[in-house]
Design a protein around this motif. Structure first.
Motif, mmCIF file in Angstrom:
data_model
loop_
_atom_site.group_PDB
_atom_site.id
_atom_site.type_symbol
_atom_site.label_atom_id
_atom_site.label_comp_id
_atom_site.label_asym_id
_atom_site.label_seq_id
_atom_site.Cartn_x
_atom_site.Cartn_y
_atom_site.Cartn_z
ATOM 1 N N GLY A 215 0.758 -1.250 0.000
ATOM 2 C CA GLY A 215 0.000 0.000 0.000
ATOM 3 C C GLY A 215 0.780 1.287 0.000
ATOM 4 N N TYR A 216 2.109 1.236 -0.218
ATOM 5 C CA TYR A 216 2.921 2.450 -0.217
ATOM 6 C C TYR A 216 3.679 2.594 -1.531
ATOM 7 C CZ TYR A 216 2.000 3.306 4.694
ATOM 8 O OH TYR A 216 1.378 3.587 5.876
ATOM 9 N N MET A 217 3.948 3.834 -1.898
ATOM 10 C CA MET A 217 4.709 4.121 -3.111
ATOM 11 C C MET A 217 5.976 4.880 -2.750
ATOM 12 S SD MET A 217 3.606 6.224 -6.562
ATOM 13 C CE MET A 217 2.413 4.958 -7.021
ATOM 14 N N LYS A 218 7.095 4.455 -3.306
ATOM 15 C CA LYS A 218 8.356 5.155 -3.070
ATOM 16 C C LYS A 218 8.343 6.481 -3.815
ATOM 17 C CE LYS A 218 13.371 4.574 -3.412
ATOM 18 N NZ LYS A 218 14.463 3.692 -3.880
ATOM 19 N N GLN A 219 8.762 7.528 -3.121
ATOM 20 C CA GLN A 219 8.775 8.866 -3.701
ATOM 21 C C GLN A 219 10.202 9.326 -3.917
ATOM 22 O OE1 GLN A 219 5.861 11.672 -2.164
ATOM 23 N NE2 GLN A 219 7.396 13.291 -2.126
ATOM 24 N N LYS A 220 10.481 9.905 -5.079
ATOM 25 C CA LYS A 220 11.817 10.411 -5.365
ATOM 26 C C LYS A 220 12.110 11.649 -4.525
ATOM 27 C CE LYS A 220 12.258 8.691 -10.098
ATOM 28 N NZ LYS A 220 12.513 9.042 -11.524
ATOM 29 N N LEU A 221 13.350 11.755 -4.086
ATOM 30 C CA LEU A 221 13.751 12.884 -3.254
ATOM 31 C C LEU A 221 14.873 13.663 -3.926
ATOM 32 C CD1 LEU A 221 13.815 11.083 0.220
ATOM 33 C CD2 LEU A 221 12.022 12.575 -0.678
ATOM 34 N N GLN A 222 14.825 14.971 -3.769
ATOM 35 C CA GLN A 222 15.843 15.845 -4.350
ATOM 36 C C GLN A 222 16.940 16.140 -3.330
ATOM 37 O OE1 GLN A 222 15.698 16.608 -7.630
ATOM 38 N NE2 GLN A 222 13.861 15.303 -7.616
ATOM 39 N N VAL A 223 17.577 15.076 -2.846
ATOM 40 C CA VAL A 223 18.670 15.237 -1.888
ATOM 41 C C VAL A 223 19.795 14.291 -2.286
ATOM 42 C CG1 VAL A 223 17.293 15.999 0.078
ATOM 43 C CG2 VAL A 223 17.560 13.562 -0.359
ATOM 44 N N ALA A 224 21.015 14.681 -1.933
ATOM 45 C CA ALA A 224 22.193 13.927 -2.363
ATOM 46 C C ALA A 224 22.601 12.872 -1.329
ATOM 47 C CB ALA A 224 23.341 14.886 -2.619
ATOM 48 N N PHE A 225 21.668 12.047 -0.927
ATOM 49 C CA PHE A 225 21.962 10.913 -0.052
ATOM 50 C C PHE A 225 20.770 9.968 -0.131
ATOM 51 C CE2 PHE A 225 19.122 13.257 2.460
ATOM 52 C CZ PHE A 225 18.760 12.568 3.598
ATOM 53 N N PRO A 226 20.896 8.738 0.299
ATOM 54 C CA PRO A 226 19.867 7.734 -0.037
ATOM 55 C C PRO A 226 18.823 7.409 1.040
ATOM 56 C CG PRO A 226 21.866 6.621 0.655
ATOM 57 C CD PRO A 226 22.125 8.099 0.803
ATOM 58 N N PRO A 227 18.055 8.360 1.523
ATOM 59 C CA PRO A 227 16.924 7.948 2.358
ATOM 60 C C PRO A 227 15.804 7.450 1.446
ATOM 61 C CG PRO A 227 16.829 10.285 2.047
ATOM 62 C CD PRO A 227 18.075 9.817 1.345
ATOM 63 N N ARG A 228 14.889 6.699 2.002
ATOM 64 C CA ARG A 228 13.770 6.181 1.212
ATOM 65 C C ARG A 228 12.475 6.651 1.852
ATOM 66 N NH1 ARG A 228 17.980 2.751 1.393
ATOM 67 N NH2 ARG A 228 18.658 1.793 -0.567
ATOM 68 N N LEU A 229 11.708 7.405 1.062
ATOM 69 C CA LEU A 229 10.430 7.933 1.538
ATOM 70 C C LEU A 229 9.305 7.168 0.840
ATOM 71 C CD1 LEU A 229 8.715 10.076 3.073
ATOM 72 C CD2 LEU A 229 8.912 11.508 1.003
ATOM 73 N N PHE A 230 8.383 6.637 1.653
ATOM 74 C CA PHE A 230 7.233 5.920 1.116
ATOM 75 C C PHE A 230 5.961 6.638 1.523
ATOM 76 C CE2 PHE A 230 10.654 2.874 1.429
ATOM 77 C CZ PHE A 230 10.566 2.152 0.240
ATOM 78 N N VAL A 231 5.055 6.818 0.569
ATOM 79 C CA VAL A 231 3.810 7.538 0.781
ATOM 80 C C VAL A 231 2.656 6.539 0.689
ATOM 81 C CG1 VAL A 231 2.347 9.433 0.005
ATOM 82 C CG2 VAL A 231 4.834 9.579 -0.272
ATOM 83 N N ARG A 232 1.759 6.576 1.672
ATOM 84 C CA ARG A 232 0.616 5.656 1.662
ATOM 85 C C ARG A 232 -0.350 6.030 0.547
ATOM 86 N NH1 ARG A 232 -4.277 5.351 4.801
ATOM 87 N NH2 ARG A 232 -3.571 7.022 6.183
ATOM 88 N N GLN A 233 -0.792 5.028 -0.197
ATOM 89 C CA GLN A 233 -1.735 5.231 -1.277
ATOM 90 C C GLN A 233 -3.161 5.086 -0.760
ATOM 91 O OE1 GLN A 233 -0.303 6.108 -4.490
ATOM 92 N NE2 GLN A 233 1.172 6.367 -2.837
ATOM 93 N N LYS A 234 -4.015 6.035 -1.066
ATOM 94 C CA LYS A 234 -5.379 6.048 -0.550
ATOM 95 C C LYS A 234 -6.260 5.119 -1.384
ATOM 96 C CE LYS A 234 -4.940 10.752 1.212
ATOM 97 N NZ LYS A 234 -5.467 12.129 1.177
#
Length: 234
Positions: A215-234
């Motif tokens: 139920g989550y989608m990975k979101q691209k981030l504009q930062v120069a390091f590798p965190p992973r942000l996932f957004v819940r899909q409604k």
């Protein structure tokens, strides 16, 4: 008070917590590695026992928290979270000694720290009292605990320390936060100056796919390091 105090001055905090006894910072990582190798954890209970009872892992965490590398990481994490304008509440899962929880609280987020009962959590409570931040809630991961409802679950360099990261992230997914933000070091067992035997080996791609299938989608981030942000899909 500067927010950087929660990172750079952690060394002085730990000296006070230990009643001014000196800590061998140069060997902190090696000593925690020796503790790990002595127990040689294989099961979930053995993993938990190491983190609950380790005397030196807290020194290793404090030493890392005081580095410029860690400071730059949390500064960039803060920038990522600031772009999520609907985030008010944050759970720091695997909060350890509490620096990240305290930083985010100091800039206006309602934060909660969560981790195994341990010397590290005792130290975190000491820091909250010293810095007059006792409004921050701490939840111990033990029988009967629940993941609170929050906007964002933050987990920095934690999942590589658990026995089963898939089981752990499923527990976080079940809490249905709007966002989950991770940094991980799966399979990283050495740095330039010490070994890290406690990091588990898991496929990052498989782990990300598992989150997206739930139920989550990975979101691209504009930062120069590798965190992973996932957004819940409604």
């Amino acid at each position: 008070m500067s927010k950087k105090v929660f990172h750079k001055e952690i060394i002085e905090d730990l000296k006070e917590f230990r009643k001014n006894s000196e800590v061998d910072w140069n060997r902190a990582n090696n000593k925690s590695a020796e503790e790990w190798n002595k127990i040689n954890p294989k099961t979930e209970k053995q993993f938990e026992r190491f983190y609950e009872t380790s005397k030196h892992y807290i020194d290793s965490m404090a030493a890392y928290n005081a580095t410029g590398k860690k400071l730059r990481l949390i500064e960039k994490i803060v920038k990522v979270i600031a772009d999520l304008t609907d985030v008010r509440t944050v759970l720091d899962f695997g909060c350890g000694v509490g620096s990240d929880t305290m930083w985010l609280n100091a800039i206006g987020y309602k934060t909660t720290g969560m981790d195994l009962p341990s010397i590290a959590l005792d130290f975190f409570r000491f820091r909250l009292k010293k810095h007059k931040m006792e409004d921050i809630e701490i939840i111990e991961v033990k029988k009967g605990f629940k993941i609170p409802k929050v906007d964002l679950i933050l987990s920095l360099d934690t999942l590589e320390h658990v026995h089963d990261p898939f089981k752990t992230v499923k527990m976080l997914i079940d809490a249905k936060p709007k966002y989950m933000l991770f940094t991980t070091a799966f399979g990283v067992h050495e740095t330039a100056d010490h070994t890290i035997p406690m990091h588990t080996d898991y496929s990052v791609a498989k782990w990300e796919k598992y989150i997206e299938e739930n139920g989550y989608m990975k979101q691209k981030l504009q930062v120069a390091f590798p965190p992973r942000l996932f957004v819940r899909q409604k």
